[in-house]
Design an enzyme around this catalytic site. Sequence first.
Site, mmCIF file in Angstrom:
data_model
loop_
_atom_site.group_PDB
_atom_site.id
_atom_site.type_symbol
_atom_site.label_atom_id
_atom_site.label_comp_id
_atom_site.label_asym_id
_atom_site.label_seq_id
_atom_site.Cartn_x
_atom_site.Cartn_y
_atom_site.Cartn_z
ATOM 1 N N GLU A 191 0.786 -1.235 0.000
ATOM 2 C CA GLU A 191 0.000 0.000 0.000
ATOM 3 C C GLU A 191 0.821 1.289 0.000
ATOM 4 O OE1 GLU A 191 -2.985 0.012 3.057
ATOM 5 O OE2 GLU A 191 -3.995 -1.733 2.226
ATOM 6 N N GLU A 194 -5.296 -8.585 0.864
ATOM 7 C CA GLU A 194 -5.895 -8.276 2.169
ATOM 8 C C GLU A 194 -7.386 -8.058 1.994
ATOM 9 O OE1 GLU A 194 -4.347 -4.946 4.450
ATOM 10 O OE2 GLU A 194 -2.281 -5.543 4.022
#
Length: 440
Positions: free
Chosen positions: A159, A352
């Site tokens: 991320e 995720e």
Amino acid sequence: MATDAGTEIPRFPAGFLWGVSTSAHQIEGAADEREPSVWDAFTAGPGRIKDGSTAAVACDHYHRHREDVALLADLGVNAYRFSVSWPRVRSAHGLDFYDRLVDDLCAAGVRPVPTLFHWDLPVDLDWLDRDTAARFAEYVSLVAGRLGDRVSRWITLNEPAEHTLLGHALGVHAPGRRLLFDALPAAHHQLLAHGLAVQALRAAGAADIGIANSHGPTWAASEEEADVEAAGFYDLLLNGLFADPLLLGRYPEGIGELMPGDVEADLKVIAEPLDWYGVNYYAPTRVGAPQGAEIEFGGVSMPAELPFSVREIEGREVTDFGWPVVPEGLTELLTGFRDRYGDRLPPIVITENGCSYPGVDDQERIAYLDGHVRALHRALEAGVDVRGYFVWSLLDNFEWAEGYARRFGLVHVDFDTLERTPKASYRWFRELLRAQAATA
Ligand code: FCB
């Protein structure tokens, strides 16, 4: 929440990766046995972590990893995504820990999937410096040289969007800078680091390389032009800015000129072909025109100068974190990616997906995961090439600025005794994996 719970979950293709994810800083502890990271420095500042906690001990996974590998084996996942801590690798015996972990995972029949950077930058480094990208590639070569005989699947970064936005633009995560759009060089240097890492991994013989990028659909607050425009801009920042350079070799219009250095040359490195593309999905975001004032959203204060404002998604159940539960957002996101990137999109892995709820009889988590696994299957049916699904997270852990208050684990951790207790959702996931394996 409406779910199809009770009806059988459709079958996923044979060879599908089923896993859980964690990250080093959030679970390892043993902070005194590694060099410091930007997160240690940030946490030490007053009022940064909501419950006043630190990650010095966290789940003490560093000393208890055998117990955690046993939990993975009993769960029946065929893959485990964890992260390698760069500050630990820099310290004496740091790599030995990952060596043992990888051995134990292999012995348990669980495929190791390391992420090479999950936000815990060594404290003397800075993503605003271009040189950090080159340092990252050196570190990656070192790790690949040590683990590459047993690890085949690698993730470069976690991320970069959140690390840039929360850490460098809004200052609510480490390193705690509030630079707004002046944070963009940190994004460019992470993307460059990613490209250099892909090259370093391939040079070390790796052939199965991806990234874990956070994405979600952006929904305009209304059909009014100002809202649609603001939502389009937000979408570009969260989705386009981090996916276009990797998949199309260019920045969205108007962004490249804000980036430092020889951007065209860097983009060639950034766009090194990927073997697969990792998506972290939690929820869509509703976005409208700026409201002319600083507003609090999801515990983050959004400066008035931003050219958009984030709004509530009404009429949805929310998790303990206040995030709306929108499983169909995952189908929308993936089919949207397929339409936008076409042949340039490599196979997708959900790296995720999960939710924060308290308690060990976590029926809400079961409903959330059930809904999202079905939504993922709908994307598959719609022709998106999906190859894996990882739940965030194996264990309750140090949830960054929220401390230990937000529990994402399939396994409950008592942070006084460090005792692990599998939750109802752990047993639910185990049943799902058994049913999938039985028909694979
Ligand atoms: C993601 C992070 C992960 C965890 C989850 C809840 O943005 O990658 O470390 O904090 O959110």
